[in-house]
Design an enzyme around this catalytic site. Structure first.
Site, PDB file in Angstrom:
ATOM      1  N   SER A  12       0.836  -1.205   0.000  1.00  0.00           N
ATOM      2  CA  SER A  12       0.000   0.000   0.000  1.00  0.00           C
ATOM      3  C   SER A  12       0.869   1.253   0.000  1.00  0.00           C
ATOM      4  CB  SER A  12      -0.970   0.003   1.180  1.00  0.00           C
ATOM      5  OG  SER A  12      -0.286  -0.131   2.405  1.00  0.00           O
ATOM      6  N   GLU A  13       2.036   1.214   0.684  1.00  0.00           N
ATOM      7  CA  GLU A  13       2.972   2.333   0.626  1.00  0.00           C
ATOM      8  C   GLU A  13       4.417   1.866   0.698  1.00  0.00           C
ATOM      9  OE1 GLU A  13      -0.716   4.519   2.125  1.00  0.00           O
ATOM     10  OE2 GLU A  13       0.360   2.810   2.963  1.00  0.00           O
ATOM     11  N   THR A  14       5.253   2.616   0.004  1.00  0.00           N
ATOM     12  CA  THR A  14       6.707   2.474   0.055  1.00  0.00           C
ATOM     13  C   THR A  14       7.264   3.854   0.345  1.00  0.00           C
ATOM     14  OG1 THR A  14       6.701   0.659  -1.527  1.00  0.00           O
ATOM     15  CG2 THR A  14       8.768   1.872  -1.277  1.00  0.00           C
TER      16      THR A  14
END
Length: 280
Positions: A45-47
């Site tokens: 979902s996020e990096t």
């Protein structure tokens, strides 16, 4: 070149039961296209990418990418990145960690075994118009009569939050992701008396963001922050509570909310699951 890397599980004391974030610790010199490509490749979902700050007031600068683009702020990446930054041997200049990101400066404090960030102010609030609520409710398979309230809780991501009658009803929802389109939708429902064995768990939360390649986010700090600002401002929630999220995905996320009268703190556990290097 080889850069230090960590994949951190956030909002759960049980490894791999929260929400993972990929953190590139030595990100200076990586260009925008490479950051976006790596975020698509991790498919989380996020990096995030830790960079030197551009202001003396901050300890570091953070850039946050979903598979679909960059975000000005996000909650679990803030806590996971702060954890990775500390674990890499860094210490804040002051009593609290100060993160620089797209929404400005965000404070992070160590709260016992947890980390917590100060909820950013809402940049958009107030009721969601009825036509939009009707469209979203239809995509969720929820009757309009079941929507107790619908509020904008925008604090970077463009969240709208719909309150349903109970946490159990929140878990029953089966959304049509194509029909949700680009809407960023959060659901919240109360548990009267809390969960069995966890009386402090007062709400169930779910987050749907299909427009940026994240159909359902396991545990969402920014959404919980926005909901907390809304509920506390309306006098609908106690000064401290815990929200459960990720249940529908087989996770056991727990988001701890504390209103100290000045700030609303959004906290949770964070632990490194993967550590090493990445070639970028």
């Amino acid at each position: 070149m080889n850069r230090r890397f960590a994949q951190v599980d956030v909002f759960s004391v049980v490894p791999v039961a929260g929400n993972p974030v990929a953190v590139v610790i030595d990100a200076d010199g990586i260009d925008d296209d490479a950051m976006a490509a790596f975020a698509r490749w991790t498919n989380l979902s996020e990096t995030t990418f830790l960079l030197p700050p551009t202001t003396e007031a901050a300890d570091y600068r953070l850039r946050i990418f979903t598979p679909g683009g960059e975000l000005p702020f996000a909650g679990h990446p803030t806590l996971g990145s702060a954890h990775a930054w500390l674990e890499a041997g860094n210490e804040p200049k002051g009593e609290r960690i100060v993160q620089e990101c797209g929404v400005g400066l965000v404070e992070v404090r160590r709260d016992g075994a947890r980390l917590a960030f100060a909820a950013p102010p809402l940049t958009r609030s107030g009721p969601v118009d009825r036509d939009t609520v009707r469209e979203v409710a239809a995509a969720l398979g929820v009757d309009m009569s079941e929507v107790v309230a619908a509020q904008w809780v925008v604090n970077g991501p463009e969240w709208m939050a719909l309150m349903l009658g109970s946490g159990r009803r929140v878990l029953e929802v089966e959304p049509d992701m194509a029909a949700l389109g680009t809407h960023n939708v959060g659901l919240v429902g109360p548990y009267d008396g809390g969960l069995p064995g966890e009386p402090e768990v007062r709400y169930e939360v779910r987050a749907f963001v299909p427009g940026v390649g994240v159909p359902e986010d396991p545990v969402t700090g920014s959404l919980n922050a926005g909901i907390a600002v809304w509920l506390r401002g309306a006098g609908l929630a106690p000064e401290s509570y815990v929200a459960a999220q990720g249940t529908a995905l087989g996770r056991s996320g727990r988001v701890h909310i504390i209103d100290d009268g000045t700030d609303i703190w959004v906290g949770g556990a964070a632990g490194t699951v993967i550590a090493g290097t990445v070639v970028l």
